[in-house]
Design a protein around this motif. Structure first.
Motif, short mmCIF file in Angstrom:
data_model
loop_
_atom_site.label_atom_id
_atom_site.label_comp_id
_atom_site.label_asym_id
_atom_site.label_seq_id
_atom_site.Cartn_x
_atom_site.Cartn_y
_atom_site.Cartn_z
N LEU A 4 3.06 -41.46 46.76
CA LEU A 4 2.48 -41.52 45.42
C LEU A 4 1.20 -42.35 45.47
O LEU A 4 1.23 -43.48 46.00
CB LEU A 4 3.46 -42.14 44.42
N PRO A 5 0.09 -41.87 44.92
CA PRO A 5 -1.16 -42.62 44.97
C PRO A 5 -1.24 -43.69 43.88
O PRO A 5 -2.22 -43.77 43.12
CB PRO A 5 -2.22 -41.53 44.77
N VAL A 6 -0.21 -44.51 43.79
CA VAL A 6 -0.16 -45.58 42.78
C VAL A 6 0.45 -46.82 43.44
O VAL A 6 1.20 -46.72 44.43
CB VAL A 6 0.70 -45.17 41.56
N PRO A 7 0.15 -48.02 42.93
CA PRO A 7 0.75 -49.25 43.48
C PRO A 7 2.27 -49.25 43.33
O PRO A 7 2.84 -48.47 42.57
CB PRO A 7 0.10 -50.37 42.64
N LEU A 8 2.90 -50.16 44.06
CA LEU A 8 4.36 -50.21 44.11
C LEU A 8 4.98 -50.40 42.73
O LEU A 8 5.98 -49.75 42.39
CB LEU A 8 4.80 -51.35 45.04
N ASP A 9 4.42 -51.28 41.89
CA ASP A 9 5.02 -51.54 40.59
C ASP A 9 5.01 -50.29 39.70
O ASP A 9 5.98 -50.01 38.98
CB ASP A 9 4.34 -52.71 39.89
N ARG A 10 3.94 -49.50 39.77
CA ARG A 10 3.89 -48.26 38.99
C ARG A 10 4.83 -47.19 39.58
O ARG A 10 5.44 -46.42 38.86
CB ARG A 10 2.47 -47.72 38.93
N ALA A 11 4.93 -47.16 40.90
CA ALA A 11 5.82 -46.19 41.54
C ALA A 11 7.26 -46.43 41.14
O ALA A 11 8.04 -45.47 40.95
CB ALA A 11 5.67 -46.27 43.06
N LEU A 12 7.64 -47.68 40.97
CA LEU A 12 9.00 -48.00 40.56
C LEU A 12 9.29 -47.54 39.13
O LEU A 12 10.44 -47.28 38.78
CB LEU A 12 9.25 -49.50 40.68
N ARG A 13 8.24 -47.44 38.32
CA ARG A 13 8.43 -46.92 36.96
C ARG A 13 8.53 -45.39 36.96
O ARG A 13 9.19 -44.80 36.12
CB ARG A 13 7.29 -47.38 36.05
N ILE A 14 7.87 -44.76 37.92
CA ILE A 14 7.92 -43.29 38.01
C ILE A 14 9.22 -42.83 38.65
O ILE A 14 9.90 -41.93 38.14
CB ILE A 14 6.71 -42.78 38.82
N VAL A 15 9.59 -43.44 39.78
CA VAL A 15 10.85 -43.15 40.47
C VAL A 15 11.67 -44.43 40.50
O VAL A 15 11.34 -45.36 41.25
CB VAL A 15 10.61 -42.64 41.91
N PRO A 16 12.70 -44.56 39.68
CA PRO A 16 13.47 -45.81 39.61
C PRO A 16 14.07 -46.20 40.96
O PRO A 16 14.29 -45.35 41.83
CB PRO A 16 14.56 -45.50 38.58
N ALA A 17 14.36 -47.48 41.11
CA ALA A 17 14.91 -48.00 42.36
C ALA A 17 16.24 -47.36 42.70
O ALA A 17 16.59 -47.21 43.88
CB ALA A 17 15.05 -49.52 42.29
N GLY A 18 17.02 -46.96 41.70
CA GLY A 18 18.30 -46.32 41.98
C GLY A 18 18.19 -44.88 42.43
O GLY A 18 19.17 -44.28 42.86
N VAL A 19 16.99 -44.31 42.32
CA VAL A 19 16.78 -42.91 42.72
C VAL A 19 16.14 -42.82 44.10
O VAL A 19 16.42 -41.91 44.88
CB VAL A 19 15.91 -42.18 41.67
N GLY A 20 15.26 -43.75 44.43
CA GLY A 20 14.58 -43.73 45.72
C GLY A 20 14.38 -45.11 46.27
O GLY A 20 14.55 -46.11 45.57
N THR A 21 14.03 -45.19 47.53
CA THR A 21 13.67 -46.46 48.16
C THR A 21 12.16 -46.45 48.37
O THR A 21 11.58 -45.45 48.75
CB THR A 21 14.39 -46.66 49.49
N HIS A 22 11.54 -47.59 48.12
CA HIS A 22 10.09 -47.68 48.05
C HIS A 22 9.55 -48.65 49.08
O HIS A 22 10.18 -49.67 49.38
CB HIS A 22 9.65 -48.15 46.66
N ARG A 23 8.34 -48.36 49.58
CA ARG A 23 7.60 -49.33 50.38
C ARG A 23 6.11 -49.11 50.13
O ARG A 23 5.63 -47.97 50.02
CB ARG A 23 7.92 -49.20 51.88
N ALA A 24 5.41 -50.21 49.99
CA ALA A 24 3.98 -50.14 49.71
C ALA A 24 3.25 -49.54 50.92
O ALA A 24 3.54 -49.87 52.06
CB ALA A 24 3.44 -51.52 49.38
N ASP A 25 2.29 -48.66 50.64
CA ASP A 25 1.43 -48.08 51.67
C ASP A 25 -0.01 -48.49 51.32
O ASP A 25 -0.81 -47.70 50.84
CB ASP A 25 1.57 -46.56 51.66
N GLY A 26 -0.28 -49.78 51.56
CA GLY A 26 -1.55 -50.33 51.12
C GLY A 26 -1.45 -50.76 49.66
O GLY A 26 -0.41 -50.63 49.01
N PRO A 27 -2.53 -51.25 49.08
CA PRO A 27 -2.49 -51.76 47.70
C PRO A 27 -2.41 -50.68 46.63
O PRO A 27 -2.01 -50.97 45.50
CB PRO A 27 -3.79 -52.56 47.59
#
Length: 320
Positions: A243-266
């Motif tokens: 997703l071309p968005v920062p980690l905090d915004r990605a967590l709002r798009i795909v909740p933590a209970g649905v996916g696992t996230h890691r930042a790919d740059g800022p």
């Protein structure tokens, strides 16, 4: 300097919150000599408290399970906090069922000072609760057994029913309990497979401690492990998207209970999530309504492209 009676109450309180204390640790906490601690332990035994001890300089004292402790004394703020916690547990089912929490709350209300009861009533009038979840609940007794197993750091034999309804028995090294807001998960190391696992607490059928102490080496982050496993398993297919968005915004798009996230740059985030098949995963991703790139697998990327083309074709010739 504490009086003898106050010191004895303090000593029993300390013994009740930890499996064992050395004489030196108790002396430091109460701010007395070790000789005084030994004398006070003898007084507690005379009063009927069963305090076991191990010999030697590294031996310790422990209160035998089932020993009665002194009456619980709470100040106003503590009493209010306990009452609110019990009420929330009863309403949410976080403790696995509401009957035990409701029973304890009713008993506590009967002895609350009027000023505290009035404050609790004001909070009751202001709070609004959404309907309770229909998720399977954990019996309070089982939840307590799991918590005790984690605290005692002792190998256990676990009877567990998996998502297909099959029951397996395995030896585990208990570590932590994690509550996600929907369910309780038991985090433990599967001894035979030498792998960290998460078990749904409502599927634990029986837990038996073996008496064999274990030392947990290099444990995982329990919350992260639960998040990863609930997001991707037991689904047969996993997809990785960017997703071309920062980690905090990605967590709002795909909740933590649905996916696992890691930042790919800022300014970007890589998300891993699971699904039953490529078509339904593609449907979920399309429904996010945000730019994204499927990194893997090809089947999900192709299904997403087909759906996007079909959506475009269905609307290309539509009348205004």
């Amino acid at each position: 300097m504490l009086s003898t009676s106050a010191r004895l109450l303090r000593l029993v309180s300390l013994l009740a919150v930890r499996p064992a204390w050395t004489c030196g640790e108790l002396a430091a906490r109460i701010e007395v000599t070790e000789r005084t601690v030994r004398r006070d332990i003898a007084r507690l035994r005379e009063l009927g408290y069963t305090v076991d001890s191990d010999p030697g300089p590294w031996g310790g004292y422990r209160l035998r399970p089932g020993t009665r402790t002194p009456p619980l004394i709470l100040d106003d703020e503590e009493a209010l906090a306990v009452a609110v916690g019990l009420r929330e547990a009863a309403l949410s089912g976080a403790l696995g069922g509401d009957q035990a929490a409701l029973s304890a709350l009713l008993k506590l209300r009967q002895v609350l000072p009027r000023r505290v009861a009035d404050r609790l009533g004001d909070m009751d009038a202001a709070f609004v609760h959404t309907p309770r979840t229909t998720e399977p609940q954990v019996p309070p007794g089982m939840l307590l057994e799991l918590a005790v197993a984690c605290r005692r750091a002792e190998r256990a034999r676990l009877s567990y029913g998996d998502w297909e309804g099959r029951t397996t028995v395995r030896d585990v090294d208990p570590y932590r309990l994690v509550h996600t807001g929907r369910r309780w998960y038991f985090v433990a190391r599967d001894v035979e497979r030498d792998r960290w696992r998460t078990f749904r607490a409502d599927r634990v059928q029986r837990l038996q401690l073996t008496g064999r102490p274990v030392e947990i080496a290099d444990p995982p982050d329990p919350a992260l492990l639960v998040s990863r496993n609930t997001a991707t398993g037991p689904y047969p297919l996993r997809a990785t998207v960017r997703l071309p968005v920062p980690l905090d915004r990605a967590l709002r798009i795909v909740p933590a209970g649905v996916g696992t996230h890691r930042a790919d740059g800022p300014d970007a985030t890589v998300v891993e999530l699971g699904g039953p098949d490529a078509e339904r995963l593609a449907g979920y991703l399309l429904g996010l309504g945000t730019p994204l790139r499927v990194l893997a697998p090809d089947s999900v990327r192709e299904a997403l492209a087909r759906r996007a083309r079909q959506l475009f074709e269905d609307n290309a010739d539509a009348e205004p």
